[in-house]
Each structure stands twice: as C-alpha cells, then as structure tokens.
Design a protein around this motif. Structure first.
Motif, mmCIF file in Angstrom:
data_model
loop_
_atom_site.group_PDB
_atom_site.id
_atom_site.type_symbol
_atom_site.label_atom_id
_atom_site.label_comp_id
_atom_site.label_asym_id
_atom_site.label_seq_id
_atom_site.Cartn_x
_atom_site.Cartn_y
_atom_site.Cartn_z
ATOM 1 N N ALA A 1 0.557 -0.951 -0.011
ATOM 2 C CA ALA A 1 -0.263 0.256 -0.083
ATOM 3 C C ALA A 1 1.089 1.097 -0.236
ATOM 4 O O ALA A 1 1.704 1.145 0.810
ATOM 5 C CB ALA A 1 -0.679 -0.084 1.124
ATOM 6 N N ILE A 2 0.849 1.811 -1.075
ATOM 7 C CA ILE A 2 1.858 3.688 -1.393
ATOM 8 C C ILE A 2 0.619 4.934 -0.907
ATOM 9 O O ILE A 2 -0.189 4.848 -1.923
ATOM 10 C CB ILE A 2 2.258 2.734 -2.477
ATOM 11 N N CYS A 3 1.756 5.080 -0.021
ATOM 12 C CA CYS A 3 0.963 7.080 -0.167
ATOM 13 C C CYS A 3 1.070 7.540 -0.765
ATOM 14 O O CYS A 3 1.594 8.017 -0.873
ATOM 15 C CB CYS A 3 0.840 6.659 1.749
ATOM 16 N N ASP A 4 -0.085 8.495 -1.342
ATOM 17 C CA ASP A 4 0.329 9.332 -2.704
ATOM 18 C C ASP A 4 1.117 10.823 -1.825
ATOM 19 O O ASP A 4 1.300 10.886 -3.437
ATOM 20 C CB ASP A 4 -0.672 9.199 -3.454
ATOM 21 N N ARG A 5 0.345 10.861 -0.764
ATOM 22 C CA ARG A 5 0.909 12.224 -0.059
ATOM 23 C C ARG A 5 2.605 12.023 -0.180
ATOM 24 O O ARG A 5 2.628 12.978 0.026
ATOM 25 C CB ARG A 5 -0.562 12.410 0.528
ATOM 26 N N CYS A 6 2.339 11.136 1.016
ATOM 27 C CA CYS A 6 4.105 11.453 1.712
ATOM 28 C C CYS A 6 5.394 10.049 0.682
ATOM 29 O O CYS A 6 6.269 9.981 1.509
ATOM 30 C CB CYS A 6 4.108 10.580 3.210
ATOM 31 N N GLY A 7 4.024 9.291 -0.062
ATOM 32 C CA GLY A 7 5.187 8.176 -0.818
ATOM 33 C C GLY A 7 5.830 7.076 0.464
ATOM 34 O O GLY A 7 6.151 6.168 -0.499
ATOM 35 N N SER A 8 5.303 7.226 1.341
ATOM 36 C CA SER A 8 5.297 5.676 2.297
ATOM 37 C C SER A 8 4.877 4.286 2.558
ATOM 38 O O SER A 8 4.346 4.497 1.355
ATOM 39 C CB SER A 8 4.405 5.826 4.000
ATOM 40 N N VAL A 9 5.241 3.280 1.627
ATOM 41 C CA VAL A 9 5.053 2.056 2.116
ATOM 42 C C VAL A 9 4.906 0.841 2.509
ATOM 43 O O VAL A 9 5.629 0.809 3.630
ATOM 44 C CB VAL A 9 5.883 1.216 0.694
ATOM 45 N N ARG A 10 4.272 0.528 2.425
ATOM 46 C CA ARG A 10 3.403 -0.369 3.608
ATOM 47 C C ARG A 10 2.925 -1.742 3.209
ATOM 48 O O ARG A 10 2.354 -1.965 2.347
ATOM 49 C CB ARG A 10 2.988 -0.633 5.165
ATOM 50 N N ASP A 11 3.262 -2.927 3.644
ATOM 51 C CA ASP A 11 2.961 -3.853 3.511
ATOM 52 C C ASP A 11 1.822 -4.611 3.904
ATOM 53 O O ASP A 11 1.514 -4.385 4.964
ATOM 54 C CB ASP A 11 4.220 -5.096 4.342
ATOM 55 N N VAL A 12 1.370 -5.408 3.246
ATOM 56 C CA VAL A 12 -0.575 -5.589 3.955
ATOM 57 C C VAL A 12 -0.783 -7.235 2.949
ATOM 58 O O VAL A 12 0.247 -7.593 2.332
ATOM 59 C CB VAL A 12 -1.640 -4.918 2.927
ATOM 60 N N ASP A 13 -1.101 -7.877 3.648
ATOM 61 C CA ASP A 13 -0.779 -9.548 3.294
ATOM 62 C C ASP A 13 -2.047 -9.252 2.207
ATOM 63 O O ASP A 13 -3.206 -8.493 1.705
ATOM 64 C CB ASP A 13 -2.337 -10.281 4.677
ATOM 65 N N PRO A 14 -1.979 -11.108 1.093
ATOM 66 C CA PRO A 14 -1.759 -10.469 -0.424
ATOM 67 C C PRO A 14 -3.527 -11.413 0.010
ATOM 68 O O PRO A 14 -3.983 -11.879 0.917
ATOM 69 C CB PRO A 14 -1.162 -11.975 -0.314
ATOM 70 N N VAL A 15 -4.421 -10.242 -0.672
ATOM 71 C CA VAL A 15 -5.611 -10.832 -0.941
ATOM 72 C C VAL A 15 -6.234 -12.790 -1.513
ATOM 73 O O VAL A 15 -6.786 -13.505 -0.530
ATOM 74 C CB VAL A 15 -6.440 -9.977 -2.052
ATOM 75 N N ASP A 16 -5.045 -12.674 -2.431
ATOM 76 C CA ASP A 16 -5.456 -14.610 -2.677
ATOM 77 C C ASP A 16 -4.846 -15.117 -3.208
ATOM 78 O O ASP A 16 -3.701 -15.479 -3.536
ATOM 79 C CB ASP A 16 -5.739 -13.650 -4.477
ATOM 80 N N ALA A 17 -4.035 -15.589 -1.230
ATOM 81 C CA ALA A 17 -2.691 -15.979 -0.995
ATOM 82 C C ALA A 17 -3.068 -17.224 -1.466
ATOM 83 O O ALA A 17 -1.812 -18.270 -1.823
ATOM 84 C CB ALA A 17 -2.322 -15.685 0.542
ATOM 85 N N SER A 18 -4.141 -17.835 -1.348
ATOM 86 C CA SER A 18 -4.099 -18.986 -1.180
ATOM 87 C C SER A 18 -4.617 -19.614 -3.220
ATOM 88 O O SER A 18 -4.863 -20.620 -2.569
ATOM 89 C CB SER A 18 -5.613 -19.705 -0.757
ATOM 90 N N LEU A 19 -4.502 -18.341 -3.893
ATOM 91 C CA LEU A 19 -4.767 -18.989 -4.808
ATOM 92 C C LEU A 19 -3.327 -19.549 -5.887
ATOM 93 O O LEU A 19 -2.886 -18.816 -5.164
ATOM 94 C CB LEU A 19 -5.403 -17.662 -5.815
ATOM 95 N N PRO A 20 -3.701 -19.948 -6.702
ATOM 96 C CA PRO A 20 -2.552 -20.544 -7.803
ATOM 97 C C PRO A 20 -2.050 -19.590 -8.142
ATOM 98 O O PRO A 20 -3.006 -18.396 -8.735
ATOM 99 C CB PRO A 20 -3.262 -21.908 -8.032
ATOM 100 N N ASP A 21 -0.361 -19.816 -8.584
ATOM 101 C CA ASP A 21 -0.608 -18.507 -9.470
ATOM 102 C C ASP A 21 -0.895 -18.878 -10.963
ATOM 103 O O ASP A 21 -1.445 -19.838 -11.535
ATOM 104 C CB ASP A 21 1.336 -18.318 -9.667
ATOM 105 N N PRO A 22 -1.740 -17.908 -11.507
ATOM 106 C CA PRO A 22 -2.272 -18.096 -12.764
ATOM 107 C C PRO A 22 -0.743 -18.999 -14.258
ATOM 108 O O PRO A 22 0.356 -18.659 -14.302
ATOM 109 C CB PRO A 22 -2.297 -16.600 -13.626
ATOM 110 N N MET A 23 -1.349 -19.593 -14.961
ATOM 111 C CA MET A 23 -0.616 -19.768 -15.795
ATOM 112 C C MET A 23 -1.005 -18.996 -16.746
ATOM 113 O O MET A 23 -2.012 -18.834 -17.501
ATOM 114 C CB MET A 23 -0.478 -21.379 -16.365
ATOM 115 N N LEU A 24 0.339 -18.808 -17.440
ATOM 116 C CA LEU A 24 0.156 -17.564 -18.415
ATOM 117 C C LEU A 24 1.417 -18.114 -19.692
ATOM 118 O O LEU A 24 2.333 -18.796 -19.679
ATOM 119 C CB LEU A 24 0.445 -15.966 -18.228
ATOM 120 N N ASP A 25 0.616 -18.341 -20.453
ATOM 121 C CA ASP A 25 0.763 -19.029 -21.602
ATOM 122 C C ASP A 25 2.626 -18.591 -22.330
ATOM 123 O O ASP A 25 2.976 -17.010 -22.977
ATOM 124 C CB ASP A 25 -0.013 -18.819 -23.287
ATOM 125 N N GLY A 26 3.259 -19.541 -21.814
ATOM 126 C CA GLY A 26 5.081 -19.109 -22.714
ATOM 127 C C GLY A 26 5.440 -18.331 -21.686
ATOM 128 O O GLY A 26 7.027 -17.654 -21.370
#
Ligand code: ZN
Ligand code: ZN
Length: 157
Positions: A99-124
């Motif tokens: 999560a990035i703040c547009d005003r002060c530029g701070s960056v913080r970690d947030v839990d991934p929403v889809d941690a349980s989903l498998p990575d998508p397979m993109l062709d090639g």
C-alpha cells in the motif's frame, strides 16, 4: 510499525542465508547492511540505509550498501520496488502486497488478498511473482486535515 528484536534477528539470519546462497561472501559489513534492512518495514532506499548505518559505523561505504542490496536483488533473494525515485528494498520475503501513500510516499506491507489462489498460468510466460499495489492515503495523511507541517519532500509542479 517496526519489527521486534527476535523477528529482526530471524529475518537477519534469513537474509544472511540468502547472501551465502547467492554466492556472496558473508562479511561483517554486509551483515550490518542486512541487519539494518531486516528490521525496517519502510522499504528503505540504499541511501537511507547507508545514512543510518554510517552513524554507528563510519567506516562503511555507500558502495558496500548498494552493492550488497543490488546483488541480492539480482539473485532474486530480495525484492526491489520501483515506485518512482530510487529503488526501495524489501526485506520481507513472504508473499505480500503493498500500500503506497500518494501524499507522503510511504510504502507498507499488506497481506495478499489471494494468498490461497495458485499462480496463474500464462502461456509461455514464467510468472515469478505477482505484485499488487494499493494507492491512496496512509492513516497519517488521511486523517490529518492540516496540511503537512513537516513536509520534507517539497515537490514543485
Ligand atoms: Zn502518507
Ligand atoms: Zn514489502
């Protein structure tokens, strides 16, 4: 919020292991760099880490800090964020979003929403990671109605 001592210690050990695994020699100065990065949740730039370390260890050079971080990033052992300006380095090796703040530029970690989903397979296309970035105002910027009284980044335009 900063990590507690044992979390920082664990993360430092983890990063030292990654340093070794990427073929770099584990030197005292590199350990200082990793120790400083490990406890930092702000996604610091190499310059920010350097400023902090050199207060306590004046012998350290910016090149050591930068090269250590860069080598780990090139070996894909840590992540670097491009969010405008110098790259920021990320000691958190667990899958997470930002999560990035547009005003002060701070960056913080947030839990991934889809941690349980498998990575998508993109062709090639070999997916190595998925990055999701939330943009908005951090809690400090969002709640303070008075304009930033300690605005250090004075951006024109
Ligand atoms: Zn903010
Ligand atoms: Zn992060």
């Amino acid at each position: 919020m900063p990590l507690n001592k044992s979390e920082t210690f664990e993360r430092t050990e983890d990063l030292i292991g990654e340093l070794r695994a990427s073929g770099l020699k584990v030197t005292e100065q590199r350990v200082l760099v990793l120790g400083e990065l490990a406890g930092d949740c702000t996604h610091p730039t190499a310059q920010e880490l350097f400023e902090r370390i050199k207060d306590r260890h004046p012998g350290i050079s910016f090149a050591t800090v930068y090269n250590t971080l860069n080598a780990l990033e090139r070996a894909r052992r840590i992540a670097a964020l491009d969010v405008g300006g110098p790259r920021r380095f990320d000691p958190n090796r667990a899958r997470h979003d930002h999560a990035i703040c547009d005003r002060c530029g701070s960056v913080r970690d947030v839990d991934p929403v889809d941690a349980s989903l498998p990575d998508p397979m993109l062709d090639g296309f070999a997916v190595e990671r998925i990055e999701r970035v939330y943009r908005g105002l951090c809690s400090e910027c969002g709640t303070s109605s008075e304009a930033s009284n300690t605005d250090r980044r004075n951006e024109d335009g």
